[in-house]
Scaffold this motif. Structure first.
Motif, PDB file in Angstrom:
ATOM      1  N   ASP A  86       0.815  -1.224   0.000  1.00  0.00           N
ATOM      2  CA  ASP A  86       0.000   0.000   0.000  1.00  0.00           C
ATOM      3  C   ASP A  86       0.843   1.267   0.000  1.00  0.00           C
ATOM      4  N   VAL A  87       2.152   1.135  -0.011  1.00  0.00           N
ATOM      5  CA  VAL A  87       3.049   2.277   0.126  1.00  0.00           C
ATOM      6  C   VAL A  87       3.671   2.642  -1.225  1.00  0.00           C
ATOM      7  N   SER A  88       3.572   3.927  -1.575  1.00  0.00           N
ATOM      8  CA  SER A  88       4.251   4.459  -2.765  1.00  0.00           C
ATOM      9  C   SER A  88       5.494   5.190  -2.291  1.00  0.00           C
ATOM     10  N   TYR A  89       6.545   5.142  -3.096  1.00  0.00           N
ATOM     11  CA  TYR A  89       7.751   5.874  -2.731  1.00  0.00           C
ATOM     12  C   TYR A  89       8.528   6.220  -3.988  1.00  0.00           C
ATOM     13  N   ALA A 133       3.484   1.176  14.043  1.00  0.00           N
ATOM     14  CA  ALA A 133       3.461   1.181  15.502  1.00  0.00           C
ATOM     15  C   ALA A 133       3.397  -0.228  16.090  1.00  0.00           C
ATOM     16  N   HIS A 134       2.973  -1.207  15.304  1.00  0.00           N
ATOM     17  CA  HIS A 134       2.881  -2.592  15.765  1.00  0.00           C
ATOM     18  C   HIS A 134       4.110  -3.407  15.394  1.00  0.00           C
ATOM     19  N   GLY A 135       5.089  -2.770  14.763  1.00  0.00           N
ATOM     20  CA  GLY A 135       6.318  -3.450  14.378  1.00  0.00           C
ATOM     21  C   GLY A 135       6.260  -4.136  13.026  1.00  0.00           C
ATOM     22  N   ALA A 136       5.146  -3.992  12.316  1.00  0.00           N
ATOM     23  CA  ALA A 136       5.022  -4.611  10.990  1.00  0.00           C
ATOM     24  C   ALA A 136       5.735  -3.743   9.946  1.00  0.00           C
ATOM     25  N   SER A 137       6.476  -4.394   9.069  1.00  0.00           N
ATOM     26  CA  SER A 137       7.193  -3.676   8.014  1.00  0.00           C
ATOM     27  C   SER A 137       6.209  -3.165   6.958  1.00  0.00           C
ATOM     28  N   VAL A 138       6.283  -1.875   6.650  1.00  0.00           N
ATOM     29  CA  VAL A 138       5.435  -1.297   5.604  1.00  0.00           C
ATOM     30  C   VAL A 138       6.252  -0.959   4.360  1.00  0.00           C
ATOM     31  N   LEU A 139       7.583  -0.825   4.512  1.00  0.00           N
ATOM     32  CA  LEU A 139       8.452  -0.549   3.374  1.00  0.00           C
ATOM     33  C   LEU A 139       9.828  -1.121   3.663  1.00  0.00           C
ATOM     34  N   ASP A 140      10.397  -1.804   2.683  1.00  0.00           N
ATOM     35  CA  ASP A 140      11.751  -2.332   2.765  1.00  0.00           C
ATOM     36  C   ASP A 140      12.362  -2.109   1.387  1.00  0.00           C
ATOM     37  N   ALA A 141      13.189  -1.073   1.264  1.00  0.00           N
ATOM     38  CA  ALA A 141      13.704  -0.681  -0.051  1.00  0.00           C
ATOM     39  C   ALA A 141      15.087  -0.047   0.103  1.00  0.00           C
ATOM     40  N   THR A 142      15.719   0.208  -1.024  1.00  0.00           N
ATOM     41  CA  THR A 142      17.009   0.889  -1.042  1.00  0.00           C
ATOM     42  C   THR A 142      16.839   2.213  -1.765  1.00  0.00           C
ATOM     43  N   SER A 143      17.273   3.281  -1.125  1.00  0.00           N
ATOM     44  CA  SER A 143      17.172   4.600  -1.737  1.00  0.00           C
ATOM     45  C   SER A 143      18.237   4.751  -2.810  1.00  0.00           C
ATOM     46  N   ARG A 144      17.831   5.253  -3.973  1.00  0.00           N
ATOM     47  CA  ARG A 144      18.740   5.423  -5.107  1.00  0.00           C
ATOM     48  C   ARG A 144      19.501   6.740  -5.053  1.00  0.00           C
ATOM     49  N   GLY A 145      19.274   7.518  -4.002  1.00  0.00           N
ATOM     50  CA  GLY A 145      19.951   8.803  -3.868  1.00  0.00           C
ATOM     51  C   GLY A 145      19.695   9.387  -2.498  1.00  0.00           C
ATOM     52  N   PRO A 146      20.017  10.665  -2.319  1.00  0.00           N
ATOM     53  CA  PRO A 146      19.925  11.282  -0.993  1.00  0.00           C
ATOM     54  C   PRO A 146      18.505  11.599  -0.536  1.00  0.00           C
ATOM     55  N   TYR A 147      17.517  11.472  -1.405  1.00  0.00           N
ATOM     56  CA  TYR A 147      16.143  11.791  -1.020  1.00  0.00           C
ATOM     57  C   TYR A 147      15.232  10.595  -1.235  1.00  0.00           C
ATOM     58  N   MET A 148      14.348  10.364  -0.288  1.00  0.00           N
ATOM     59  CA  MET A 148      13.304   9.362  -0.449  1.00  0.00           C
ATOM     60  C   MET A 148      12.007   9.975   0.063  1.00  0.00           C
ATOM     61  N   LEU A 149      10.990   9.978  -0.795  1.00  0.00           N
ATOM     62  CA  LEU A 149       9.662  10.460  -0.436  1.00  0.00           C
ATOM     63  C   LEU A 149       8.750   9.250  -0.343  1.00  0.00           C
ATOM     64  N   VAL A 150       7.958   9.182   0.747  1.00  0.00           N
ATOM     65  CA  VAL A 150       7.162   8.001   1.012  1.00  0.00           C
ATOM     66  C   VAL A 150       5.716   8.408   1.297  1.00  0.00           C
ATOM     67  N   ARG A 151       4.790   7.722   0.645  1.00  0.00           N
ATOM     68  CA  ARG A 151       3.362   7.974   0.873  1.00  0.00           C
ATOM     69  C   ARG A 151       2.824   6.851   1.767  1.00  0.00           C
ATOM     70  N   VAL A 152       2.708   7.171   3.067  1.00  0.00           N
ATOM     71  CA  VAL A 152       2.155   6.250   4.055  1.00  0.00           C
ATOM     72  C   VAL A 152       0.937   6.908   4.696  1.00  0.00           C
ATOM     73  N   ARG A 153       0.123   6.102   5.333  1.00  0.00           N
ATOM     74  CA  ARG A 153      -1.058   6.620   6.036  1.00  0.00           C
ATOM     75  C   ARG A 153      -0.622   7.338   7.307  1.00  0.00           C
ATOM     76  N   PRO A 154      -1.449   8.254   7.813  1.00  0.00           N
ATOM     77  CA  PRO A 154      -1.116   8.899   9.084  1.00  0.00           C
ATOM     78  C   PRO A 154      -0.902   7.851  10.182  1.00  0.00           C
ATOM     79  N   GLY A 155       0.076   8.096  11.035  1.00  0.00           N
ATOM     80  CA  GLY A 155       0.377   7.174  12.133  1.00  0.00           C
ATOM     81  C   GLY A 155       1.810   7.320  12.598  1.00  0.00           C
ATOM     82  N   ARG A 156       2.177   6.468  13.547  1.00  0.00           N
ATOM     83  CA  ARG A 156       3.542   6.464  14.083  1.00  0.00           C
ATOM     84  C   ARG A 156       4.349   5.364  13.401  1.00  0.00           C
ATOM     85  N   TYR A 157       5.563   5.731  13.014  1.00  0.00           N
ATOM     86  CA  TYR A 157       6.439   4.797  12.312  1.00  0.00           C
ATOM     87  C   TYR A 157       7.850   4.881  12.885  1.00  0.00           C
TER      88      TYR A 157
END
Length: 186
Positions: A86-89, A133-157
């Motif tokens: 569900d995560v775009s980046y 917040a429950h410890g479940a992984s929502v994104l596991d990726a490698t950044s291709r440069g110095p910036y990474m923008l992530v579209r996640v739902r509101p919450g604690r991460y």
């Protein structure tokens, strides 16, 4: 490990290959007899390429599924948006056009991450894992440069990053206005 200075734009391998190919085509067109131009038929298939006899789809700089900056369809230097569950980046920012595009787009993404060295040099190949917040992984990726923008739902991460064998962690809260930012310095 790739390290880039934020004052010198660096072309990706795909961008360099595209630049060289465009230059070679222009040079070949000047030194050899002109080739007949083909009209683009409906559906976008240009048919046989007059230069090498292959068929193509008239995409320049990579396919539309290419995740490199040279093959992007977003325009303005913005790298391709990736999807994981569900995560775009999107990540990158090595070249000046990508860097400016990502910085300009950061305000419209809920979470913006930045990776630099102690002397403000840009870093790439940073492993990023974001857990909820429950410890479940929502994104596991490698950044291709110095910036990474992530579209996640509101919450604690919790953002776990790793570069050159050094791990770092930061807790972020993405509000309903989506304004969470985190910078990591190695």
């Amino acid at each position: 490990m790739k390290m880039f200075r934020n004052t010198r734009p660096v072309l990706s391998a795909a961008a360099l290959a595209t630049t060289l190919a465009i230059g070679a085509i222009g040079f070949a067109g000047m030194t050899q007899p002109a080739f007949a131009q083909q009209a683009m038929p409906p559906g976008g298939n240009a048919g046989t390429d007059n230069m090498n006899g292959t068929t193509g789809n008239a995409t320049v700089g990579g396919s539309s599924s290419d995740d490199s900056s040279a093959g992007n369809t977003n325009g303005g230097g913005m790298p391709q948006v990736q999807q994981q569950g569900d995560v775009s980046y999107v990540s990158g920012g090595v070249g000046q056009d990508e860097s400016k595009a990502l910085q300009g787009a950061a305000h419209s993404w809920p979470l913006a991450l930045r990776f630099t060295g102690r002397k403000a040099e840009f870093l790439a190949d940073v492993h990023v894992q974001i857990t909820d917040a429950h410890g479940a992984s929502v994104l596991d990726a490698t950044s291709r440069g110095p910036y990474m923008l992530v579209r996640v739902r509101p919450g604690r991460y919790t953002v776990h990053v790793s570069h050159a064998g050094v791990d770092k962690t930061s807790a972020v809260t993405v509000g309903s206005n989506g304004s969470a930012r985190a910078s990591f310095v190695w």
